[in-house]
Motif scaffolding. Structure first.
Motif, PDB file in Angstrom:
ATOM      1  N   CYS A   1       0.796  -1.233   0.000  1.00  0.00           N
ATOM      2  CA  CYS A   1       0.000   0.000   0.000  1.00  0.00           C
ATOM      3  C   CYS A   1       0.827   1.282   0.000  1.00  0.00           C
ATOM      4  N   ARG A   2       2.020   1.239   0.584  1.00  0.00           N
ATOM      5  CA  ARG A   2       2.896   2.404   0.784  1.00  0.00           C
ATOM      6  C   ARG A   2       2.275   3.437   1.707  1.00  0.00           C
TER       7      ARG A   2
ATOM      8  N   ALA B   1       0.964   2.634   5.180  1.00  0.00           N
ATOM      9  CA  ALA B   1       0.799   2.143   6.558  1.00  0.00           C
ATOM     10  C   ALA B   1      -0.568   1.489   6.777  1.00  0.00           C
TER      11      ALA B   1
ATOM     12  N   CYS C   1      -1.434  -1.817   4.808  1.00  0.00           N
ATOM     13  CA  CYS C   1      -1.462  -3.264   4.504  1.00  0.00           C
ATOM     14  C   CYS C   1      -0.615  -4.094   5.456  1.00  0.00           C
ATOM     15  N   GLY C   2       0.368  -3.487   6.110  1.00  0.00           N
ATOM     16  CA  GLY C   2       1.203  -4.208   7.080  1.00  0.00           C
ATOM     17  C   GLY C   2       2.324  -5.021   6.459  1.00  0.00           C
TER      18      GLY C   2
ATOM     19  N   CYS D   1       5.125  -4.184   4.876  1.00  0.00           N
ATOM     20  CA  CYS D   1       6.516  -3.713   4.886  1.00  0.00           C
ATOM     21  C   CYS D   1       7.102  -3.665   6.296  1.00  0.00           C
TER      22      CYS D   1
ATOM     23  N   CYS E   1       7.380   1.997   5.252  1.00  0.00           N
ATOM     24  CA  CYS E   1       6.727   3.111   4.550  1.00  0.00           C
ATOM     25  C   CYS E   1       6.327   4.242   5.497  1.00  0.00           C
TER      26      CYS E   1
HETATM   27 FE1  FES Z   1       1.631  -1.294   3.333  1.00  0.00          FE
HETATM   28 FE2  FES Z   1       3.906  -0.297   4.377  1.00  0.00          FE
HETATM   29  S1  FES Z   1       3.548  -0.899   2.318  1.00  0.00           S
HETATM   30  S2  FES Z   1       2.099  -0.874   5.408  1.00  0.00           S
END
Ligand code: FES
Ligand code: SF4
Length: 238
Positions: A56-57, A59, A61-62, A64, A76
């Motif tokens: 998602c970039r 914060a 989708c979790g 990263c 991110c």
């Molecule tokens: Fe989704 Fe960081 S890319 S939480």
């Protein structure tokens, strides 16, 4: 702000490497760059073999979640400007099996998540329409529904490290999210799962999980809620 950041990145390719090592990369940075953007810049311009997980970039989708400068963080959400740009260390989530570089195997985490029955249990009439909640009922689950299943809390928990079957803070917090939900009818089923051998009584109230959570969810407090509820139920007080 420095115009270059130096990142020391955990590398391990099980098909090539005998053991893990750290590789250093210099990245040209901008004022609002985050660690995920720096990693993607490395992949684009310097080393396409670097593996990482993201989606998602933002914060949400979790995916990263990583171990950055000794802290559990979302790449991110971690601004380079808030770190010392000349010395940034990036590793995968510890205590989860490593697949390659910054990518870990989340299977143990999601297997435990499945064990707590992560959906509403309804024993009465099947759901045909929305069940309304008042503000107080909604407030009871407000914090816990923010979980993005990043695994930071799970990775940080010493009880997970030492008892591999322990359900862990994320699954137990999700169980509490349904225990506290006014629409759920599975209280006894849920408590029998969380109060079993791999559940709440394994928690030593260390608070690593709550410290690690990027969404500031008090997972330790959730586990304490479940302990209180279990005792109250056994004493026929709830
Ligand atoms: Fe989704 Fe960081 S890319 S939480
Ligand atoms: Fe991540 Fe927090 Fe959910 Fe644990 S409780 S999985 S740290 S968002």
């Amino acid at each position: 702000m420095a115009e270059t950041a130096t990142l020391h990145i955990f590398r391990f390719d099980p098909e090539k490497d005998k053991s893990p090592y750290f590789k250093t990369y210099d990245v040209a940075i901008t004022a609002k760059m985050n660690v995920l953007e720096a990693l993607l810049d490395i992949v684009d311009k310097q080393d396409g073999s670097l593996s990482l997980r993201y989606a998602c970039r933002g914060a949400i989708c979790g995916s990263c979640a990583m171990y950055i400068n000794g802290s559990y963080r979302l790449a991110c959400q971690t601004m380079i400007a808030n770190l010392n740009p000349s010395d940034i260390t990036v590793g995968p989530l510890p205590h989860l099996p490593n697949i390659k570089d910054l990518v870990v195997d989340m299977t143990p985490f999601f297997e435990k998540y499945e064990r707590i029955v992560p959906y509403l249990i309804r024993n009465s009439a099947p759901l045909e329409k929305e069940i309304p909640q008042n503000l107080k009922q909604r407030k009871a689950i407000d914090e816990m529904i923010d979980c993005i299943l990043c695994g930071c809390c799970y990775s940080s928990c010493p009880m997970v490290w030492t008892h591999r079957n322990f359900l862990g803070p994320a699954a137990l917090t999700k169980a509490n999210r349904f225990v506290q939900d006014s629409r759920d009818e599975g209280l006894d089923q849920r408590l029998s799962i969380v109060a079993g051998e791999d559940g709440i009584w394994r928690c030593h109230t260390i608070f690593n999980c709550a410290d690690a959570c990027p969404k500031k969810i008090n997972t330790t407090a959730s586990i304490q809620d479940l302990k209180r509820k279990t005792i109250a139920r056994r004493l026929h007080l709830a």
